[in-house]
Design an enzyme around this catalytic site. Sequence first.
Site, short mmCIF file in Angstrom:
data_model
loop_
_atom_site.label_atom_id
_atom_site.label_comp_id
_atom_site.label_asym_id
_atom_site.label_seq_id
_atom_site.Cartn_x
_atom_site.Cartn_y
_atom_site.Cartn_z
N ARG A 78 -30.66 -12.54 39.52
CA ARG A 78 -30.13 -13.36 38.42
C ARG A 78 -28.77 -13.91 38.80
O ARG A 78 -28.07 -13.37 39.66
CB ARG A 78 -30.02 -12.56 37.12
CG ARG A 78 -28.96 -11.46 37.12
CD ARG A 78 -28.68 -11.00 35.71
NE ARG A 78 -27.79 -9.85 35.63
CZ ARG A 78 -26.46 -9.90 35.68
NH1 ARG A 78 -25.85 -11.06 35.89
NH2 ARG A 78 -25.72 -8.80 35.57
N ASN B 239 -24.81 -14.78 38.01
CA ASN B 239 -23.73 -14.00 37.40
C ASN B 239 -22.60 -14.95 37.01
O ASN B 239 -22.83 -15.99 36.42
CB ASN B 239 -23.28 -12.89 38.34
CG ASN B 239 -22.61 -11.73 37.61
OD1 ASN B 239 -23.11 -11.28 36.59
ND2 ASN B 239 -21.51 -11.24 38.14
N ASP C 291 -13.63 -7.68 37.95
CA ASP C 291 -14.67 -8.44 37.28
C ASP C 291 -14.18 -9.87 37.08
O ASP C 291 -13.70 -10.50 38.01
CB ASP C 291 -15.07 -7.74 35.98
CG ASP C 291 -16.48 -8.08 35.53
OD1 ASP C 291 -16.91 -9.24 35.69
OD2 ASP C 291 -17.16 -7.19 34.98
#
Length: 302
Positions: A108, A110, A206
């Site tokens: 997938r 991100n 992150d």
Amino acid sequence: MSAIERDAGWRPCVPTRHQLAEGARWFAGGLLYVDLLRGALYRCRGAADAAPEHLLDLGFPLGAVAPVRDAGWKWVLAAGDGIALWPSRGRGPEWLARPEQRTDLAMRMNDGACDAAGRFWAGSMEVGAAAGAGSLYRTDPDGSVNRVLDGLTVPNGPAFSADGTLMYLADSARGTITRHTVDPATGGLGLGEPFVRLAPHEGRPDGMTVDDDGKLWVALWGSGRIRCYDRDGCVRRTVAVPTAHASSVAFGGGLMFVTTARHKLSRPGPLAGAVLARASSVSAPAARGFGRTSLGQGRSLT
């Protein structure tokens, strides 16, 4: 190492507690963010704790969005297994490319963001974070999608300097942030140099943003902190967040915003999954749009 700012005055922007809020971007006087696993895009305004505006719902993972400069399209999406455009009216996504449509691994898209020249950069990952399965893609204003890096695990960011000549890219699983030179005219990516390596107890890098002074702000997943790095990689500020999984950070309207997650918390507290805000004197560029600018080359989408 800077002292941790613990009494930060955080308050929720919305009453919702998301499973995995990500991709915070200031745009058009409000905060855009995604609920990644649900595949939903939201906008909230300020720190009013009012229901967010629900802009779209894909029904499959949505890693990040950016506004599109062309009036015929509203958003460019890093979603599912590729890159798509979302039109201003109806019809659903129009795929530009689906490079992660594979049979051997469940992949997938991100995180992602546009650079100053209007190119959309987004990373991919295997859903179980298989080591080295992810890549970084650059989508040019003509709609072409190019793989520019591979061997990544959980790519986050990227974040760009104001002039578009530097890109910061995190690999969350490895606890690293690298810095690459970028040719602002062509999007050519230089070799990455190590910028930061975090120990496991510091959290995992992150979502990120570069402020108007050129400092890099990083959300640290797992440690409940936001950290600010100077251009030389030195820590300038560390701000505590009242829940463990901080996932992205943005600035706008005199506020600092942080998205958080309930994902993979066995005992989520009352603010896990909240979108949080606090007063801040820091400023940063608003979300950059996808499409041709004076810095970019090639034709725009029509």
